[in-house]
Design a protein around this motif. Structure first.
Motif, short mmCIF file in Angstrom:
data_model
loop_
_atom_site.label_atom_id
_atom_site.label_comp_id
_atom_site.label_asym_id
_atom_site.label_seq_id
_atom_site.Cartn_x
_atom_site.Cartn_y
_atom_site.Cartn_z
N ASP A 84 0.84 -1.19 0.00
CA ASP A 84 0.00 0.00 0.00
C ASP A 84 0.87 1.24 0.00
N GLU B 19 -0.77 4.20 1.32
CA GLU B 19 -1.73 5.06 2.01
C GLU B 19 -1.04 6.14 2.85
N GLN C 57 4.11 0.76 2.30
CA GLN C 57 4.21 -0.45 3.09
C GLN C 57 4.62 -1.59 2.16
N SER D 196 7.81 -0.06 6.53
CA SER D 196 7.06 1.10 6.10
C SER D 196 8.00 2.28 5.97
N PRO E 20 1.28 -0.11 9.76
CA PRO E 20 -0.16 -0.14 10.05
C PRO E 20 -0.63 -1.55 10.38
N LYS E 21 -1.30 -1.70 11.51
CA LYS E 21 -1.72 -3.02 11.99
C LYS E 21 -2.62 -3.74 11.00
N LYS E 22 -3.40 -2.98 10.24
CA LYS E 22 -4.35 -3.64 9.33
C LYS E 22 -3.65 -4.41 8.21
N TYR E 23 -2.36 -4.18 7.99
CA TYR E 23 -1.63 -4.88 6.94
C TYR E 23 -0.75 -6.03 7.45
N GLU F 47 -1.64 -8.88 8.98
CA GLU F 47 -2.21 -10.16 8.56
C GLU F 47 -2.10 -10.34 7.05
N VAL F 48 -2.23 -9.26 6.31
CA VAL F 48 -2.06 -9.32 4.85
C VAL F 48 -0.63 -9.78 4.54
#
Length: 135
Positions: A45, A47, A51, A80, A114-117, A119-120
């Protein structure tokens, strides 16, 4: 930087074959390579900075620019980079050609991830494992 344990660590591959398998998935050889080490980067990403999932490797037989080079994969990690907005304080302006280096100096080369990535990133590592390792 967040390290991800993987069954890929220490496994040996021909660099050319790795490129053939990983590039169609969106991986590219990162810019920080040398004759004895490098990494495949997957841009997850952009954003808030950039990342990446990075798959580092080191040459174990030959140099990276030589035909038939074998590499050993190392522990994958997430990183990042946050870049400053606007003009770079250290932009290089040429004289005769009036060209300039538009790339920004990083604000934080080791920015928090970023925590949301996370698991990705783990899912991407598992995908690579399933492609590269025998079942």
């Amino acid at each position: 930087m967040i390290q991800i344990q993987s069954e890929l660590e220490g496994k040996h591959f021909e660099l050319f074959k790795l490129e053939q398998l990983l590039k169609p998935l969106g991986y590219s050889v990162g810019g920080n390579w040398d004759y004895d080490h490098g990494a495949f980067d997957y841009k997850m990403d952009d954003e808030a900075g950039y990342q990446f999932l990075r798959l580092p490797f080191k040459a174990i037989d030959g140099q990276l620019d030589s035909k038939g080079c074998t590499v050993a994969l190392q522990r994958p990690f997430l990183l990042s980079h946050n870049y400053q907005r606007g003009l770079d304080d250290h932009a290089e302006i040429g004289n005769a050609s009036a060209s300039f280096n538009q790339f920004q100096e990083p604000v934080d080369k080791d920015a928090s991830f970023p925590k949301k990535y996370i698991e990705v990133g783990r899912a991407l590592v598992h995908e690579v494992e399933s492609i590269l390792l025998p079942h």
